[in-house]
Scaffold this motif. Structure first.
Motif, mmCIF file in Angstrom:
data_model
loop_
_atom_site.group_PDB
_atom_site.id
_atom_site.type_symbol
_atom_site.label_atom_id
_atom_site.label_comp_id
_atom_site.label_asym_id
_atom_site.label_seq_id
_atom_site.Cartn_x
_atom_site.Cartn_y
_atom_site.Cartn_z
ATOM 1 N N GLU A 255 11.971 17.398 -13.735
ATOM 2 C CA GLU A 255 11.015 16.386 -13.260
ATOM 3 C C GLU A 255 11.575 15.542 -12.126
ATOM 4 O OE1 GLU A 255 10.015 17.214 -17.599
ATOM 5 O OE2 GLU A 255 11.789 17.096 -16.326
ATOM 6 N N TYR A 256 12.910 15.425 -12.030
ATOM 7 C CA TYR A 256 13.517 14.540 -11.024
ATOM 8 C C TYR A 256 14.247 15.297 -9.916
ATOM 9 C CZ TYR A 256 12.473 10.705 -14.192
ATOM 10 O OH TYR A 256 11.826 9.785 -14.982
ATOM 11 N N TYR A 257 14.053 16.603 -9.838
ATOM 12 C CA TYR A 257 14.766 17.375 -8.818
ATOM 13 C C TYR A 257 14.440 16.923 -7.400
ATOM 14 C CZ TYR A 257 16.534 20.922 -12.100
ATOM 15 O OH TYR A 257 17.198 21.579 -13.105
ATOM 16 N N ASN A 258 13.251 16.368 -7.193
ATOM 17 C CA ASN A 258 12.831 15.988 -5.842
ATOM 18 C C ASN A 258 13.194 14.562 -5.465
ATOM 19 O OD1 ASN A 258 11.693 18.528 -5.688
ATOM 20 N ND2 ASN A 258 9.631 17.828 -6.208
ATOM 21 N N VAL A 259 13.657 13.787 -6.430
ATOM 22 C CA VAL A 259 13.936 12.364 -6.198
ATOM 23 C C VAL A 259 15.339 12.189 -5.619
ATOM 24 C CG1 VAL A 259 14.207 10.118 -7.321
ATOM 25 C CG2 VAL A 259 12.366 11.665 -8.033
ATOM 26 N N ALA B 151 -1.057 7.897 -10.864
ATOM 27 C CA ALA B 151 -0.392 9.191 -10.702
ATOM 28 C C ALA B 151 -0.440 9.691 -9.270
ATOM 29 C CB ALA B 151 -1.031 10.219 -11.638
ATOM 30 N N GLU B 152 -1.415 9.224 -8.511
ATOM 31 C CA GLU B 152 -1.537 9.699 -7.133
ATOM 32 C C GLU B 152 -0.330 9.311 -6.277
ATOM 33 O OE1 GLU B 152 -3.449 5.646 -7.423
ATOM 34 O OE2 GLU B 152 -3.471 7.508 -8.582
ATOM 35 N N ILE B 153 0.372 8.232 -6.662
ATOM 36 C CA ILE B 153 1.560 7.826 -5.900
ATOM 37 C C ILE B 153 2.640 8.887 -6.021
ATOM 38 C CG2 ILE B 153 3.361 6.077 -5.652
ATOM 39 C CD1 ILE B 153 1.442 4.023 -6.756
ATOM 40 N N TRP B 154 2.845 9.377 -7.236
ATOM 41 C CA TRP B 154 3.830 10.441 -7.453
ATOM 42 C C TRP B 154 3.329 11.782 -6.910
ATOM 43 C CZ3 TRP B 154 8.774 10.715 -9.410
ATOM 44 C CH2 TRP B 154 9.246 11.992 -9.727
ATOM 45 N N ASP B 155 2.069 12.087 -7.180
ATOM 46 C CA ASP B 155 1.534 13.398 -6.837
ATOM 47 C C ASP B 155 1.416 13.620 -5.339
ATOM 48 O OD1 ASP B 155 1.327 13.957 -9.512
ATOM 49 O OD2 ASP B 155 -0.804 13.439 -9.660
ATOM 50 N N ARG B 156 1.372 12.533 -4.585
ATOM 51 C CA ARG B 156 1.184 12.664 -3.137
ATOM 52 C C ARG B 156 2.220 13.598 -2.527
ATOM 53 N NH1 ARG B 156 2.365 7.896 1.195
ATOM 54 N NH2 ARG B 156 1.375 8.812 3.033
ATOM 55 N N TYR B 157 3.496 13.419 -2.902
ATOM 56 C CA TYR B 157 4.558 14.284 -2.396
ATOM 57 C C TYR B 157 5.429 14.841 -3.525
ATOM 58 C CZ TYR B 157 3.459 12.298 2.190
ATOM 59 O OH TYR B 157 2.832 11.913 3.345
ATOM 60 N N GLU B 158 4.907 14.815 -4.744
ATOM 61 C CA GLU B 158 5.610 15.349 -5.910
ATOM 62 C C GLU B 158 7.011 14.745 -6.073
ATOM 63 O OE1 GLU B 158 5.532 19.558 -5.412
ATOM 64 O OE2 GLU B 158 3.404 19.713 -5.912
ATOM 65 N N GLY B 159 7.128 13.452 -5.732
ATOM 66 C CA GLY B 159 8.381 12.739 -5.929
ATOM 67 C C GLY B 159 9.360 12.856 -4.781
ATOM 68 N N HIS B 160 9.083 13.659 -3.775
ATOM 69 C CA HIS B 160 10.017 13.824 -2.659
ATOM 70 C C HIS B 160 10.238 12.524 -1.881
ATOM 71 C CE1 HIS B 160 10.950 18.142 -2.454
ATOM 72 N NE2 HIS B 160 9.740 18.345 -2.955
ATOM 73 N N ASP C 122 0.841 -1.191 0.000
ATOM 74 C CA ASP C 122 0.000 0.000 0.000
ATOM 75 C C ASP C 122 0.880 1.248 0.000
ATOM 76 O OD1 ASP C 122 -1.751 2.062 0.382
ATOM 77 O OD2 ASP C 122 -2.785 1.160 2.099
ATOM 78 N N PRO C 123 0.984 1.967 -1.118
ATOM 79 C CA PRO C 123 1.873 3.130 -1.174
ATOM 80 C C PRO C 123 1.466 4.245 -0.224
ATOM 81 C CG PRO C 123 0.488 3.016 -3.138
ATOM 82 C CD PRO C 123 0.289 1.726 -2.393
ATOM 83 N N THR C 124 0.207 4.288 0.189
ATOM 84 C CA THR C 124 -0.222 5.348 1.110
ATOM 85 C C THR C 124 0.321 5.134 2.517
ATOM 86 O OG1 THR C 124 -2.291 4.230 1.722
ATOM 87 C CG2 THR C 124 -2.333 5.662 -0.226
ATOM 88 N N LEU C 125 0.759 3.909 2.804
ATOM 89 C CA LEU C 125 1.338 3.612 4.116
ATOM 90 C C LEU C 125 2.855 3.732 4.109
ATOM 91 C CD1 LEU C 125 -0.743 0.442 5.118
ATOM 92 C CD2 LEU C 125 -1.170 2.827 5.763
ATOM 93 N N ALA C 126 3.427 3.932 2.926
ATOM 94 C CA ALA C 126 4.883 3.900 2.794
ATOM 95 C C ALA C 126 5.516 5.222 3.214
ATOM 96 C CB ALA C 126 5.269 3.582 1.356
ATOM 97 N N ASN C 127 6.693 5.093 3.839
ATOM 98 C CA ASN C 127 7.515 6.265 4.163
ATOM 99 C C ASN C 127 8.441 6.626 3.013
ATOM 100 O OD1 ASN C 127 7.358 4.462 6.971
ATOM 101 N ND2 ASN C 127 6.857 6.626 7.218
ATOM 102 N N ALA C 128 8.624 5.684 2.086
ATOM 103 C CA ALA C 128 9.453 5.933 0.906
ATOM 104 C C ALA C 128 8.992 5.016 -0.218
ATOM 105 C CB ALA C 128 10.925 5.704 1.219
ATOM 106 N N ILE C 129 9.222 5.446 -1.446
ATOM 107 C CA ILE C 129 8.868 4.683 -2.638
ATOM 108 C C ILE C 129 10.153 4.370 -3.394
ATOM 109 C CG2 ILE C 129 7.511 4.593 -4.761
ATOM 110 C CD1 ILE C 129 5.764 4.926 -2.324
ATOM 111 N N TYR C 130 10.412 3.079 -3.614
ATOM 112 C CA TYR C 130 11.612 2.655 -4.360
ATOM 113 C C TYR C 130 11.253 2.421 -5.815
ATOM 114 C CZ TYR C 130 15.091 -0.653 -6.189
ATOM 115 O OH TYR C 130 16.014 -1.305 -6.993
ATOM 116 N N LEU C 131 12.013 3.034 -6.721
ATOM 117 C CA LEU C 131 11.834 2.842 -8.161
ATOM 118 C C LEU C 131 12.868 1.838 -8.664
ATOM 119 C CD1 LEU C 131 11.432 6.568 -9.323
ATOM 120 C CD2 LEU C 131 9.613 4.874 -9.007
#
Length: 445
Positions: free
Chosen positions: A198-202, A156-165, A111-120
């Motif tokens: 597009e990747y400045y926040n990653v 898109a909501e996974i990315w948009d949640r924190y704009e990639g931060h 569940d990405p909404t429970l995640a503290n970080a997203i790994y690509l």
């Protein structure tokens, strides 16, 4: 044919993992006492962003054929059949190694909404080959745009949640290879991935970072040592601690043969001056003063046997910069218990702060400004011989103490070894802290 069979075997492995990944992650979670603020979601990407890139392992004529090094999930083939910990590892395959280890991370969530970080799980360095060595060299400003389009079009909501931060990825090359300014004509070396807004926040984990950028953080180059249990690690530590150091200083590398003054040429000249006869080549401690392992033309790259034994027998290992400031040899030396000697702060001190805290460098390494050696006549030998024996012993013990956090243990390691943090564990812990801090700084939480 061998390359195709290697890739087929690799594909089969990931097919199996894709079937058992959820069960694997939850099973391992049962041994983790607390996942608070440590949950990670692995973003599922189309295979064109990772697995499909492995099929091109022999495609680029100007780049080495990396097909043989896909074995053992990116660790490469074993150095010999009976080896338990040593592999012919290609450092530019860290993305595969990291991906495999992420599948074992104990705090995965679907569940990405429970995640503290997203790994690509994007193999950025492998995807860059078509721009660096292949047919798309004139389109290098496009590197990463297809991934961004996918991230914005699929969930898109996974990315948009924190704009990639909250996103991070591994890029198994120096950041310079991804830092070509946009709209340069003709194009320079590299791609423009890290220059894309597009990747400045990653957060990007790279093998070498730029000094001024907040986007990336350097993580250790993979060495060839990947123990799978605590016994193998402790056996190697014992061997390192008991090894007889017959050489005062060692340089493993190439270069230094041009007429232009540079630090590698100075090292070679000093070594040659101190190995012209038996009397000059031995110091008061009955050590050979200088030993060179010639690694010209990449002959050492996948052959740790060439340099590990000499490093085990050396007190100091010289780490001059080459095309870029950092070197894989720095980590090979530490694995061998050889005290690193740096000539630029960019070679390590301002790079690997997560794994080698800057305040510790005087405890495990020596720094000699390259300008003093090349232009002012300072002798490396004089500096190293002036260090008291007691301090040398303490420095080597510190090197040995740091060793476990600089190696990448083998996937599937025993739980006992997992109580010892390795380079992957340190990187993940620090990435989570970095992302948490960044989210607070931008007032997104």
């Amino acid at each position: 044919m061998a390359c195709k069979s290697t890739v087929a075997a690799f594909f089969f492995f990931f097919f199996l993992i894709s079937l058992i990944e959820p069960g694997l992650s939850y099973e391992i979670q049962s041994v983790e006492s607390d996942c608070t603020n440590r949950w990670i979601h692995i973003r599922r990407l189309p295979s064109s962003f990772n697995l499909d890139l492995l099929t091109n392992c022999s495609e680029y004529s100007l780049y080495d054929n990396f097909c043989p090094y896909l074995l053992n999930h990116g660790l490469g083939p074993k150095t010999h059949n009976r080896s338990h910990s040593w592999y012919r590892t290609d450092p530019f395959l860290l993305e595969l190694v990291f991906h495999r280890r992420m599948l074992e991370y104990p705090c995965l969530t679907q569940d990405p909404t429970l995640a503290n970080a997203i790994y690509l799980p994007y193999y950025a360095a492998l995807d860059a080959l078509k721009y660096l060595y292949g047919p798309e060299i004139n389109s290098s400003s496009q590197h990463g745009l297809e991934l961004y389009k996918y991230l914005r079009s699929d969930a898109a909501e996974i990315w948009d949640r924190y704009e990639g931060h909250d996103h991070f990825l591994v890029m198994a090359r120096p950041a310079w290879d991804f830092s070509q300014p946009l709209n340069i004509d003709p194009p320079l070396w590299g791609t423009s991935f890290l220059e894309l807004p597009e990747y400045y926040n990653v957060t990007a984990l790279v093998l070498e970072a730029r000094a001024w950028s907040w986007q990336e953080q350097a993580v250790p180059y993979p060495t060839s040592f990947h123990p799978s249990n605590l016994h193998l690690l402790e056996s190697w530590l014992k061997r390192v601690r008991n090894s007889r150091r017959r050489s005062l200083m060692l340089f493993a590398g190439g270069g230094g043969i041009s007429a232009t003054p540079n630090i590698r040429r100075s090292i070679r000249n000093e070594c040659q001056d101190n190995t012209t006869d038996d009397d000059a080549s031995v110091n008061l401690n009955n050590q050979q003063i200088c030993y060179i392992v010639d690694c010209s033309n990449g002959i050492c790259e996948h052959d740790p046997i060439r340099y590990m034994k000499p490093m085990l027998q050396a007190t100091f290992c010289l780490q001059p910069p080459g095309d870029t400031p950092t070197r894989r040899s720095t980590f090979d030396a530490i694995i061998a218990g050889c005290i690193p000697v740096f000539f630029e702060e960019q070679s390590a001190k301002s790079q690997y702060g997560w794994h080698l805290p800057p305040e510790m460098y005087d405890e495990f390494s020596v720094f000699i400004p390259k300008e003093d050696v090349v232009f002012k006549g300072l002798k490396i030998l004089d500096v190293l011989q002036s260090i008291p024996k007691a301090k040398v012993r303490k420095m080597r013990e510190k090197v040995i103490e740091l060793m476990p956090r600089l190696m990448y243990r083998r996937h599937g390691s025993s739980l006992v070894l997992k109580t010892t943090k390795d380079a992957f564990d340190v990187a993940i812990d620090a990435t989570l802290e970095r992302i948490s801090s960044r989210l607070k700084d931008v007032s997104i939480q």
